[in-house]
Design a protein around this motif. Structure first.
Motif, PDB file in Angstrom:
ATOM      1  N   LEU A 188      24.211  -3.281  21.931  1.00  0.00           N
ATOM      2  CA  LEU A 188      25.536  -2.766  22.265  1.00  0.00           C
ATOM      3  C   LEU A 188      26.106  -3.381  23.535  1.00  0.00           C
ATOM      4  O   LEU A 188      27.330  -3.432  23.700  1.00  0.00           O
ATOM      5  N   THR A 189      25.262  -3.842  24.465  1.00  0.00           N
ATOM      6  CA  THR A 189      25.747  -4.382  25.742  1.00  0.00           C
ATOM      7  C   THR A 189      25.529  -5.887  25.870  1.00  0.00           C
ATOM      8  O   THR A 189      25.710  -6.438  26.948  1.00  0.00           O
ATOM      9  N   GLN A 190      25.187  -6.563  24.756  1.00  0.00           N
ATOM     10  CA  GLN A 190      24.892  -8.000  24.790  1.00  0.00           C
ATOM     11  C   GLN A 190      23.850  -8.344  25.859  1.00  0.00           C
ATOM     12  O   GLN A 190      23.934  -9.365  26.547  1.00  0.00           O
ATOM     13  N   GLY A 191      22.898  -7.460  26.044  1.00  0.00           N
ATOM     14  CA  GLY A 191      21.812  -7.712  26.978  1.00  0.00           C
ATOM     15  C   GLY A 191      22.110  -7.378  28.420  1.00  0.00           C
ATOM     16  O   GLY A 191      21.248  -7.568  29.285  1.00  0.00           O
ATOM     17  N   ARG A 192      23.298  -6.834  28.715  1.00  0.00           N
ATOM     18  CA  ARG A 192      23.623  -6.465  30.096  1.00  0.00           C
ATOM     19  C   ARG A 192      22.797  -5.269  30.563  1.00  0.00           C
ATOM     20  O   ARG A 192      22.469  -5.153  31.743  1.00  0.00           O
ATOM     21  N   ILE A 193      22.502  -4.359  29.653  1.00  0.00           N
ATOM     22  CA  ILE A 193      21.653  -3.206  29.956  1.00  0.00           C
ATOM     23  C   ILE A 193      20.408  -3.311  29.090  1.00  0.00           C
ATOM     24  O   ILE A 193      20.505  -3.420  27.868  1.00  0.00           O
ATOM     25  N   GLN A 194      19.242  -3.278  29.724  1.00  0.00           N
ATOM     26  CA  GLN A 194      17.985  -3.423  28.996  1.00  0.00           C
ATOM     27  C   GLN A 194      17.029  -2.292  29.373  1.00  0.00           C
ATOM     28  O   GLN A 194      16.937  -1.901  30.538  1.00  0.00           O
ATOM     29  N   LEU A 195      16.343  -1.773  28.370  1.00  0.00           N
ATOM     30  CA  LEU A 195      15.309  -0.759  28.573  1.00  0.00           C
ATOM     31  C   LEU A 195      13.952  -1.403  28.319  1.00  0.00           C
ATOM     32  O   LEU A 195      13.648  -1.793  27.188  1.00  0.00           O
ATOM     33  N   TRP A 196      13.173  -1.531  29.378  1.00  0.00           N
ATOM     34  CA  TRP A 196      11.874  -2.186  29.290  1.00  0.00           C
ATOM     35  C   TRP A 196      10.757  -1.136  29.315  1.00  0.00           C
ATOM     36  O   TRP A 196      10.876  -0.092  29.933  1.00  0.00           O
ATOM     37  N   HIS A 197       9.659  -1.470  28.632  1.00  0.00           N
ATOM     38  CA  HIS A 197       8.468  -0.611  28.593  1.00  0.00           C
ATOM     39  C   HIS A 197       8.816   0.827  28.215  1.00  0.00           C
ATOM     40  O   HIS A 197       8.427   1.777  28.919  1.00  0.00           O
ATOM     41  N   PRO A 198       9.548   1.027  27.114  1.00  0.00           N
ATOM     42  CA  PRO A 198       9.898   2.397  26.714  1.00  0.00           C
ATOM     43  C   PRO A 198       8.646   3.182  26.339  1.00  0.00           C
ATOM     44  O   PRO A 198       7.712   2.660  25.729  1.00  0.00           O
TER      45      PRO A 198
END
Length: 256
Positions: free
Chosen positions: A36-46
């Motif tokens: 949805l953010t083209q990689g601007r917002i990333q969630l790592w190690h969920p």
């Protein structure tokens, strides 16, 4: 295939579908944020599930990326009172003492997304990790934000009601010997006749900032002025040159 077998297969498939949602892993949110953010917002190690979990939160700029201390945590549940709704609590340990509470339910006007008032405090020094121009300006100071309450009728996209305010306190920059430059207030609305809008004003300080902006045709724009106190013009000259087109003791700020 006989009808009993068809019913059994249908029930099995339904059970698998429900189970995949109920026990969905947290990484589903990571995939959604990336797309949805083209990689601007990333969630790592969920970690955890779609309904209750946490992850490291990374924000990407043109020249770098910022990992917020403490990451982000979420909890999704259901409420009955005052009306049936899905509720979401978002928590940023780095910046807010209380979670940001959201509620999605049906009203007389249709499906509505609502949030409670939310307060947060941010360290502007973190912006350096995002690369240019933030690493050049090397800002220091504190941003205290307030958002909401927000009310959005989903089947009427223009029906977004809500205001926000951000006070930037004791701002300073590595490109200026004047410390602090001042304190400033950004405030705006999430919607209006012409779309979202914002204003910038000076609360105190040697560098005066003012302006207004918003979104036009889906793009952000901002017009403003930066002006140095007469006795501080020499000390603030380099910063004014970086901010925009010079006009004596002023610089014209323009984006979009």
């Amino acid at each position: 295939m006989s009808h009993p077998w068809r019913a059994s297969v249908a029930a099995l498939l339904l059970g698998v579908a429900i189970g995949s949602i109920v026990f969905a892993p947290a990484r589903w949110w990571a995939v959604a944020a990336q797309a949805l953010t083209q990689g601007r917002i990333q969630l790592w190690h969920p970690q955890g599930s779609l309904w209750h979990g946490r992850a490291d939160l990374r924000l990407r700029g043109d020249g770098g990326e910022l990992t917020l201390p403490g990451g982000i945590a979420w909890r999704i549940g259901f409420a009955v009172e005052p009306s049936p709704a899905v509720v979401l609590d978002l928590h940023l340990p780095c910046c807010a003492a209380q979670p940001w509470h959201w509620r999605w339910g049906h009203s007389d006007e249709g499906w509505r997304l609502e949030s409670a008032v939310h307060h947060s405090t941010w360290d502007l020094g973190w912006l350096r990790a995002l690369g240019s121009p933030w690493n050049t300006l090397a800002l220091e100071g504190t941003l205290r934000g307030e958002v909401g309450p927000v009310r959005w009728t989903l089947d009427q996209p223009s029906r977004v009601q809500g205001e926000w305010r951000a006070d930037v306190l004791e701002l300073s920059s590595a490109v200026s010997t004047v410390r602090p430059l001042g304190s400033y207030r950004l405030q705006g609305t999430l919607a209006g006749p012409a779309g979202p809008a914002l204003t910038l004003a000076t609360l105190s300080g040697e560098l005066r900032l003012e302006g207004r902006g918003g979104w036009r045709g889906g793009r952000f724009w901002f017009d403003g002025l930066a002006q140095a106190a007469p006795e501080r013009l020499d000390a603030l000259s380099n910063l004014l040159n970086l901010l925009g087109r010079r006009d004596g003791a002023r610089a014209h700020l323009r984006l979009g």
